[in-house]
Design an enzyme around this catalytic site. Structure first.
Site, PDB file in Angstrom:
ATOM      1  N   LEU A   1      -7.206   0.896 -21.421  1.00  0.00           N
ATOM      2  CA  LEU A   1      -7.155   1.354 -22.806  1.00  0.00           C
ATOM      3  C   LEU A   1      -7.439   0.218 -23.785  1.00  0.00           C
ATOM      4  O   LEU A   1      -8.203   0.377 -24.743  1.00  0.00           O
ATOM      5  CB  LEU A   1      -5.784   1.971 -23.102  1.00  0.00           C
ATOM      6  CG  LEU A   1      -5.497   3.307 -22.419  1.00  0.00           C
ATOM      7  CD1 LEU A   1      -4.014   3.662 -22.542  1.00  0.00           C
ATOM      8  CD2 LEU A   1      -6.360   4.412 -23.013  1.00  0.00           C
TER       9      LEU A   1
ATOM     10  N   LEU B   1      -5.539  14.022 -10.333  1.00  0.00           N
ATOM     11  CA  LEU B   1      -6.327  14.107 -11.568  1.00  0.00           C
ATOM     12  C   LEU B   1      -7.069  15.439 -11.679  1.00  0.00           C
ATOM     13  O   LEU B   1      -8.237  15.486 -12.063  1.00  0.00           O
ATOM     14  CB  LEU B   1      -7.319  12.933 -11.655  1.00  0.00           C
ATOM     15  CG  LEU B   1      -6.695  11.534 -11.652  1.00  0.00           C
ATOM     16  CD1 LEU B   1      -7.791  10.475 -11.689  1.00  0.00           C
ATOM     17  CD2 LEU B   1      -5.733  11.350 -12.810  1.00  0.00           C
TER      18      LEU B   1
ATOM     19  N   ALA C   1       0.814   8.194 -23.300  1.00  0.00           N
ATOM     20  CA  ALA C   1       2.179   8.510 -23.739  1.00  0.00           C
ATOM     21  C   ALA C   1       2.959   7.210 -23.799  1.00  0.00           C
ATOM     22  O   ALA C   1       2.837   6.350 -22.911  1.00  0.00           O
ATOM     23  CB  ALA C   1       2.840   9.495 -22.779  1.00  0.00           C
TER      24      ALA C   1
ATOM     25  N   ARG D   1      -7.882  18.032 -20.099  1.00  0.00           N
ATOM     26  CA  ARG D   1      -8.726  17.827 -18.913  1.00  0.00           C
ATOM     27  C   ARG D   1      -9.772  18.931 -18.798  1.00  0.00           C
ATOM     28  O   ARG D   1     -10.918  18.678 -18.428  1.00  0.00           O
ATOM     29  CB  ARG D   1      -7.859  17.802 -17.651  1.00  0.00           C
ATOM     30  CG  ARG D   1      -6.967  16.579 -17.533  1.00  0.00           C
ATOM     31  CD  ARG D   1      -6.138  16.607 -16.254  1.00  0.00           C
ATOM     32  NE  ARG D   1      -5.285  15.424 -16.152  1.00  0.00           N
ATOM     33  CZ  ARG D   1      -4.483  15.160 -15.127  1.00  0.00           C
ATOM     34  NH1 ARG D   1      -4.442  16.013 -14.100  1.00  0.00           N
ATOM     35  NH2 ARG D   1      -3.743  14.073 -15.111  1.00  0.00           N
TER      36      ARG D   1
ATOM     37  N   GLU E   1     -27.748  34.242 -26.892  1.00  0.00           N
ATOM     38  CA  GLU E   1     -28.705  35.188 -27.456  1.00  0.00           C
ATOM     39  C   GLU E   1     -29.037  36.303 -26.464  1.00  0.00           C
ATOM     40  O   GLU E   1     -29.117  37.478 -26.824  1.00  0.00           O
ATOM     41  CB  GLU E   1     -29.986  34.452 -27.864  1.00  0.00           C
ATOM     42  CG  GLU E   1     -29.775  33.348 -28.889  1.00  0.00           C
ATOM     43  CD  GLU E   1     -29.551  31.984 -28.267  1.00  0.00           C
ATOM     44  OE1 GLU E   1     -30.013  30.992 -28.831  1.00  0.00           O
ATOM     45  OE2 GLU E   1     -28.907  31.921 -27.188  1.00  0.00           O
TER      46      GLU E   1
ATOM     47  N   GLY F   1      -4.415   3.066 -17.630  1.00  0.00           N
ATOM     48  CA  GLY F   1      -3.285   2.243 -18.021  1.00  0.00           C
ATOM     49  C   GLY F   1      -3.626   1.319 -19.168  1.00  0.00           C
ATOM     50  O   GLY F   1      -4.683   1.418 -19.807  1.00  0.00           O
TER      51      GLY F   1
ATOM     52  N   CYS G   1     -34.605  30.940 -24.826  1.00  0.00           N
ATOM     53  CA  CYS G   1     -34.008  32.002 -25.649  1.00  0.00           C
ATOM     54  C   CYS G   1     -34.907  32.362 -26.824  1.00  0.00           C
ATOM     55  O   CYS G   1     -34.918  33.521 -27.269  1.00  0.00           O
ATOM     56  CB  CYS G   1     -32.642  31.557 -26.155  1.00  0.00           C
ATOM     57  SG  CYS G   1     -31.402  31.429 -24.849  1.00  0.00           S
TER      58      CYS G   1
ATOM     59  N   CYS H   1     -32.842  27.784 -27.572  1.00  0.00           N
ATOM     60  CA  CYS H   1     -33.601  26.837 -26.765  1.00  0.00           C
ATOM     61  C   CYS H   1     -35.057  27.283 -26.647  1.00  0.00           C
ATOM     62  O   CYS H   1     -35.372  28.464 -26.761  1.00  0.00           O
ATOM     63  CB  CYS H   1     -32.968  26.659 -25.388  1.00  0.00           C
ATOM     64  SG  CYS H   1     -32.946  28.156 -24.370  1.00  0.00           S
TER      65      CYS H   1
ATOM     66  N   THR I   1      -3.591   2.714 -11.805  1.00  0.00           N
ATOM     67  CA  THR I   1      -3.053   4.063 -11.917  1.00  0.00           C
ATOM     68  C   THR I   1      -3.120   4.785 -10.575  1.00  0.00           C
ATOM     69  O   THR I   1      -2.180   5.482 -10.172  1.00  0.00           O
ATOM     70  CB  THR I   1      -3.833   4.865 -12.984  1.00  0.00           C
ATOM     71  OG1 THR I   1      -3.648   4.246 -14.257  1.00  0.00           O
ATOM     72  CG2 THR I   1      -3.360   6.309 -13.045  1.00  0.00           C
TER      73      THR I   1
END
Length: 340
Positions: free
Chosen positions: A289, A222, A167, A202, A53, A285, A97, A88, A214
């Site tokens: 999961l 990462l 994957a 990511r 805004e 891994g 705002c 807000c 991992t």
């Protein structure tokens, strides 16, 4: 509806801040004159900067710097402010705002959806109405909520929005079985283009999570190196205190959080929410999961299925991919499932 096009413009503007505004929501604002012309527009700045805004009003004043104060007041009084999320009403890193809207003298405000943050939660709309501003809510509400599903999940479910990604081979394996010597064999399923899409994911989420295996096996950083936006906060589950302090996951490029003493899924989610982390991408891994899927606390699943078959190996999580939307990139199939 004529008014919907302005709210859709708000959504388009909001997406321009997608990789930079977290943990704030993505918001767009469009100031429309009584003749239907856009007078000013803006989106929420990177975290800590002005909200949508404020940027829309600043844009208005830049565009109409040649007007007298009286002419500006008349134009604003007759204008409608479209904003994808409720303005807000509290002081944070920036002033409220809603106060700016009142001060500018806009007579009509159309809000896409209410803000679930308990510091706002209707107070912004209430403040506007108390000041005599005509307020409408709920225009393209579903689309506005979907855009900020991560932010909304944090404040309505009091946990981060959880995205699972893995994957697998065409015959359903994440990796080959370890050799007799215990060595892991590397298996490349993703293509250069689909790996780039992983970095996009990511950038879309505030945190990325993996398990100890991992880190020990792949020694990843990462980071988000192939897409625009900030690096995610790195989260590692280390139940047995096996992490090497020299692992690349502890580089200075991003923050790292390690959970060792308590790795219960609900505790981790509560703790991440306490840290104001509104989303987490799980790239872990098989064990991690499977644990999360068994808990049934997740919001999105992304599965990349390669073309190769390996016959045996570490089994991928079992999910009915016929329920997923599917696209093909570089010969691989990308499956996506988003819970409503």
């Amino acid at each position: 509806m004529e008014t919907e096009k302005y709210m859709r413009r708000c959504l388009d503007l909001a997406r321009q801040g997608e990789y930079y505004v977290a943990p704030n929501p993505m918001v767009g604002a469009v100031l429309v004159g009584s003749d239907g012309q856009i007078l000013g527009e803006g989106h929420t700045s990177p975290y800590g900067g002005p909200h949508a805004e404020v940027n829309a009003f600043n844009d208005f004043h830049r565009r109409h710097s040649d007007l007298s104060d009286a002419e500006s007041c008349t134009l604003l009084h007759d204008a409608t402010l479209y904003v994808s999320l409720e303005p807000c009403s509290h002081y944070g890193k920036t002033p409220p705002c809603a106060d700016r809207v009142i001060r500018e003298g806009v007579g009509h405000v159309v809000v896409g959806c209410l803000d679930p943050n308990p510091l706002v939660a209707g107070r912004g709309v209430g403040k506007l109405r108390d000041a005599g501003v005509e307020v409408e809510t709920g225009l393209l509400e579903r689309e506005c909520r979907y855009l900020n599903r991560r932010f909304i999940c944090l404040h309505e479910k009091h946990r981060p929005y959880v995205v699972l990604k893995w994957a697998q081979t065409a015959d359903g394996f994440l990796a080959p079985m370890p050799t007799r010597e215990g060595e892991e064999q590397r298996l490349v399923i993703s293509t250069p283009l689909t790996r780039q899409l992983v970095h996009k994911m990511r950038a879309e989420n505030m945190a990325i999570m993996v398990g100890t295996n991992t880190v020990v096996k792949d020694n990843p950083r990462l980071l988000n190196t192939h897409w625009c936006g900030r690096n995610p906060i790195r989260v590692v589950l280390d139940r047995h205190h096996r992490l090497d302090p020299n692992s690349r996951v502890f580089s200075d490029d991003a923050t790292t959080i390690v959970y060792s003493d308590n790795t219960e899924w609900q505790f981790i989610l509560s703790d991440l929410a306490r840290r104001n982390i509104h989303s987490v991408l799980v790239e872990g891994g098989a064990e991690l999961l499977h644990t999360i899927i068994a808990s049934d606390v997740f919001d999105e699943v992304h599965v990349e299925v390669g073309q190769m078959k390996i016959g045996e190996g570490v089994a991928a999580p079992s999910m009915d991919l016929s329920l997923f939307q599917c696209t093909r990139i570089d010969g691989n199939r990308l499956y996506e499932y988003i819970r409503s």
